[in-house]
Write a protein that holds these residues in place. Structure first.
Motif, short mmCIF file in Angstrom:
data_model
loop_
_atom_site.label_atom_id
_atom_site.label_comp_id
_atom_site.label_asym_id
_atom_site.label_seq_id
_atom_site.Cartn_x
_atom_site.Cartn_y
_atom_site.Cartn_z
N ALA A 1 36.98 -15.55 7.39
CA ALA A 1 35.84 -16.31 6.88
C ALA A 1 36.32 -17.47 6.03
CB ALA A 1 34.91 -15.41 6.07
N HIS A 2 35.48 -18.52 5.97
CA HIS A 2 35.70 -19.65 5.07
C HIS A 2 34.67 -19.55 3.94
CE1 HIS A 2 38.08 -21.01 8.38
NE2 HIS A 2 37.07 -21.41 9.11
N VAL A 3 35.14 -19.51 2.72
CA VAL A 3 34.27 -19.32 1.57
C VAL A 3 34.13 -20.63 0.80
CG1 VAL A 3 33.90 -18.07 -0.58
CG2 VAL A 3 34.89 -16.89 1.40
N HIS A 4 32.89 -21.07 0.64
CA HIS A 4 32.57 -22.30 -0.09
C HIS A 4 31.80 -21.90 -1.36
CE1 HIS A 4 33.26 -24.80 3.66
NE2 HIS A 4 32.99 -23.62 4.19
N LEU A 5 32.46 -21.92 -2.48
CA LEU A 5 31.81 -21.56 -3.74
C LEU A 5 30.90 -22.69 -4.21
CD1 LEU A 5 34.86 -20.01 -5.64
CD2 LEU A 5 32.96 -18.76 -4.58
N PRO A 6 29.85 -22.38 -4.96
CA PRO A 6 29.02 -23.44 -5.54
C PRO A 6 29.88 -24.36 -6.41
CG PRO A 6 27.98 -21.30 -5.80
CD PRO A 6 29.37 -21.04 -5.32
N HIS A 7 29.58 -25.65 -6.34
CA HIS A 7 30.40 -26.59 -7.12
C HIS A 7 29.62 -27.86 -7.43
CE1 HIS A 7 33.90 -28.80 -8.51
NE2 HIS A 7 33.50 -29.81 -7.74
N SER A 8 29.71 -28.29 -8.68
CA SER A 8 29.13 -29.55 -9.11
C SER A 8 30.01 -30.14 -10.21
CB SER A 8 27.71 -29.35 -9.66
OG SER A 8 27.23 -30.53 -10.27
N SER B 1 26.47 -27.94 -3.51
CA SER B 1 26.33 -28.87 -4.64
C SER B 1 25.09 -28.58 -5.46
CB SER B 1 26.29 -30.31 -4.13
OG SER B 1 25.18 -30.53 -3.26
N ARG B 2 24.19 -27.76 -4.95
CA ARG B 2 23.00 -27.35 -5.69
C ARG B 2 23.17 -25.98 -6.34
NH1 ARG B 2 21.51 -31.06 -2.20
NH2 ARG B 2 19.60 -32.27 -2.58
N GLY B 3 24.31 -25.34 -6.06
CA GLY B 3 24.58 -24.06 -6.71
C GLY B 3 24.37 -22.85 -5.82
N ILE B 4 24.43 -23.04 -4.50
CA ILE B 4 24.28 -21.95 -3.55
C ILE B 4 25.57 -21.83 -2.76
CG2 ILE B 4 22.97 -21.05 -1.60
CD1 ILE B 4 20.63 -22.84 -2.53
N GLY B 5 26.21 -20.68 -2.79
CA GLY B 5 27.45 -20.49 -2.06
C GLY B 5 27.22 -20.28 -0.57
N VAL B 6 28.22 -20.60 0.22
CA VAL B 6 28.17 -20.43 1.67
C VAL B 6 29.47 -19.76 2.14
CG1 VAL B 6 28.16 -21.61 3.91
CG2 VAL B 6 26.64 -22.40 2.08
N ALA B 7 29.33 -18.75 2.99
CA ALA B 7 30.50 -18.13 3.63
C ALA B 7 30.31 -18.22 5.14
CB ALA B 7 30.64 -16.68 3.20
N GLU B 8 31.20 -18.97 5.80
CA GLU B 8 31.18 -19.07 7.25
C GLU B 8 32.03 -17.92 7.81
OE1 GLU B 8 31.21 -23.60 8.46
OE2 GLU B 8 32.75 -23.20 6.95
N VAL B 9 31.39 -17.01 8.52
CA VAL B 9 32.06 -15.80 8.96
C VAL B 9 32.49 -15.92 10.42
CG1 VAL B 9 31.91 -13.30 9.14
CG2 VAL B 9 30.62 -14.49 7.34
N ASN B 10 33.78 -15.87 10.65
CA ASN B 10 34.31 -15.79 12.01
C ASN B 10 34.47 -14.31 12.37
OD1 ASN B 10 34.46 -18.52 12.82
ND2 ASN B 10 36.27 -18.80 11.54
N TYR B 11 33.34 -13.70 12.62
CA TYR B 11 33.25 -12.26 12.86
C TYR B 11 34.03 -11.85 14.11
CZ TYR B 11 29.50 -14.37 15.63
OH TYR B 11 28.78 -15.18 16.48
N GLY B 12 34.26 -10.55 14.26
CA GLY B 12 34.91 -10.04 15.46
C GLY B 12 34.18 -10.52 16.70
#
Length: 671
Positions: free
Chosen positions: A415-422, A460-471
């Motif tokens: 997975a690619h994890v994108h933490l909230p950030h501003s 950028s608004r404070g919501i994290g996103v995780a892109e999951v490259n699932y099985g």
């Protein structure tokens, strides 16, 4: 000094209009004399694909003005839609597919005339469609894949390689189209001619296999007239996926195949090809890829994708990696592989060559896709087209990280994890952020780690996103992608939930504010997650599959009409499985609010699936919204659609997660 504000409430210069304007990426790059051509999206122009060129002087300009839309619908996902040649008089000749009518057109940019149609319209089914053209101007022809509908059902279709006269004689006469291959395969790719012009190679496969299950390399003789002769299978098979075939300058046949778990580059020498055939069957091939545990190919979702391109000096440009794609130059004799240097972490499956230069489409974790040239003599790389420009201060971009999580049974999940950030705001002490799991489409596909302004819109608004490259995802070997065999709706759902729960357990996400979203197959995973898991507080479902049995029974297009036999199992053998996993039959288990988004012109996941799901959930008391878009097909391309979809999704999260977003229209949720 940072301003303190709750997650989800942070102001951001990345609005939905900005994200929509950067949707899509350049595709299908090619060399035309001293110029480089490619197609690129135009969301503000009705979502058309423009054909663009970089002149020898370095100017970037359109080849065709609006409304010309260079895009094929063969197998619905399309493929290479154009081919061009620089002629001795200096004026290029281009043949292309125009999306609205799917006809082939010929055009001479130096002339004042409009493009001329080369192929006729057809009243049957989806008509005549074309893809992966190869210009044979010395013969006055263009060779390409013809997809012809023979009846009203979506599966009433045949595909062959055909020759179309460049003089326009076939524009009103189907009989002027000369068929070159026969009907032995239901699916074919475009022809690849040997350096001497005497042989031709292509790929073929049949239902119920998808191209990542098993394909064959076909070899034939290209005569002066008539169809190919001496046609035989020389590589691949029912359990081996060949993703691409082409020729080396010395007449060797090159192809990418996966007999040993990984897609590897292989070669059949000219002497083996010339030996008398004792019947169709694989010929002796040598693996050229110097590394075992990485991919040198990928899933053939579009006709004409490229993971390698031979150079005239015998070297081979290759796209390769594990979970990411790099561009490298391979010496097939020594096995030495040297990768291009630069900020790009992902190279798309399209390549062109000009002398010693290789041109591709690449992006990075902090840059969008752009046209990049590698000089193989100097090792220098530079951007030559569609350059990335930061429309806002890049300090608003999250700093993503590729991670490996542990799923059920100890299996790995990428997975690619994108933490909230501003750069201007931070959350109050002790508050954990909401997080959305993104499930990619396919499902035999993957999400690359590249800059995506839709993701930045949320982070950028404070919501994290995780892109999951699932099985089931590609890029990690055949064993990883076959985890989904007969387990769709199980493994993908479990893997997304495992990533969500791991992020919550480590303190990166608020366990009470988790969401899931996805489009197409990702829409299925989202809907299946909401019906089988209590992990999520809400979900966003885009152009989904919701009823497996209906989808398998002429409910979708031909290309994927037998896909479920590997993902779920044969319908006649496991009918209960089709019902038991379909979200349309599990609405009683849905309690989380959801947003459903659908294109009304979608023939891959038709809107009737959404209609049935909504009818089944009516009166259940589940807050939900449905937005259908006129003129949109499978995947959204129009600027206004993209804006409305993003703002509606943000409003769903605001209402569900308990924060205020007065800057977007409030999504009306009904019960």
């Amino acid at each position: 000094m940072l301003t303190t504000g709750a997650y989800g409430t942070w102001p951001s210069p990345i609005d939905a209009a900005l994200a929509a304007s950067h949707d899509g990426r350049p595709e299908f790059v090619g060399a035309v004399g001293d110029e480089v051509w490619w197609t690129e999206p135009r969301p503000a122009e009705g979502g058309r694909r423009a054909l663009v060129r970089r002149t020898a002087e370095g100017h970037e300009e359109p080849v065709l003005p609006a409304p010309w839309n260079v895009r094929s619908r063969v197998i619905e996902y399309g493929g290479a839609p154009w081919a061009a040649q620089a002629r001795p008089d200096g004026g290029p000749l281009v043949v292309f597919v125009h999306f609205p009518d799917q006809r082939l057109y010929v055009y001479e940019p130096a002339a004042a005339a409009e493009p001329r149609p080369l192929t006729p319209l057809s009243p049957t089914g989806g008509g005549l469609r074309w893809v992966d053209p190869v210009l044979r101007s010395e013969r006055g022809e263009v060779w390409c894949v013809l997809e012809e509908f023979t009846g009203e059902l979506p599966t009433d279709v045949r595909r062959v390689i055909a020759a179309v006269p460049l003089d326009g004689s076939a524009a009103d006469d189907r009989t002027a189209v000369r068929e070159l291959s026969d009907d032995r395969h239901h699916f074919v790719t475009g022809p690849r001619l040997s350096p001497d012009g005497l042989r031709v190679a292509w790929l073929g496969w049949d239902h119920p296999r998808m191209p990542w299950d098993g394909t064959e390399v076909m070899l034939g003789e290209a005569g002066e007239t008539g169809p190919f002769t001496g046609v035989r299978s020389v590589a691949g098979g029912t359990g081996e996926s060949v993703a691409q075939v082409d020729w080396a300058p010395d007449g060797s046949l090159l192809f990418v195949s996966d007999p040993d778990n990984w897609w590897q580059l292989q070669r059949i020498r000219p002497d083996a090809l010339a030996a008398p055939a004792a019947g169709a069957g694989p010929l002796a091939a040598t693996v050229l890829s110097p590394r075992g545990a990485e991919e040198f190919g990928g899933p053939l979702w579009k006709i004409g994708l490229q993971w390698f391109h031979p150079l005239r000096n015998g070297l081979i440009a290759v796209i390769h990696g594990t979970g990411a794609n790099a561009l490298g130059i391979l010496d097939p004799e020594s096995g030495e592989l040297v990768d291009a240097v630069g900020p790009w972490t992902e190279w798309a499956s399209t390549l062109a060559v000009q002398d010693s230069r290789v041109i591709g489409v690449a992006a990075g974790a902090h840059t969008g896709f752009e046209i990049v040239e590698l000089d193989t003599l100097t090792g220098h790389s530079r951007v030559i087209g569609s350059p990335h420009h930061d429309p806002v201060d890049p300090a608003y971009y999250s700093r993503p990280e590729s991670r490996v999580f542990t799923g059920p049974g100890g299996r790995e999940i990428h997975a690619h994890v994108h933490l909230p950030h501003s750069p201007t705001h931070t959350a109050p002490d002790g508050e954990l952020p909401p997080f959305v799991m993104w499930a990619h489409g396919g499902p035999t596909s993957r999400t690359p780690l590249v800059l995506d302004l839709e993701i930045a819109y949320f982070t950028s608004r404070g919501i994290g996103v995780a892109e999951v490259n699932y099985g089931g995802s590609t890029g990690y070997g055949r064993e990883y992608r076959e985890r989904l065999r007969e387990q769709w709706g199980v493994v993908d759902v479990e893997d997304c939930a495992a990533v969500a729960e791991a992020l919550a357990a480590e303190g990166s996400a608020d366990p009470a504010r988790l969401a899931v979203r996805g489009g197409s197959a990702g829409g299925w995973t989202t809907a299946a997650s909401l019906t089988t898991s209590d992990v999520y507080a809400c979900g966003t479902i885009l152009y989904p599959i919701l009823d497996l049995a209906d989808w398998a029974a002429d409910g979708t297009h031909d290309f994927e009409s037998r896909y479920l036999e590997s993902l779920i199992g044969p319908l006649a053998e496991v009918p209960d499985r089709y019902r038991d996993r379909s979200p349309v039959h599990l609405v009683d288990r849905v309690s989380a609010p959801f947003l459903l988004l659908q294109g009304l012109d979608d023939v891959i996941c038709p809107p009737v699936q959404c209609d049935r799901f909504l009818a089944a959930i009516e009166g259940k008391g589940v807050p939900h919204a449905y937005i259908a878009f006129e003129g949109e097909g499978h995947g959204f391309r129009m600027r206004d659609t993209l804006i409305r979809s993003l703002e509606a999704e943000l409003s769903l999260y605001a209402q569900t997660f308990g924060f205020d977003r007065p800057d977007v229209p409030r999504l009306e949720l009904r019960k």
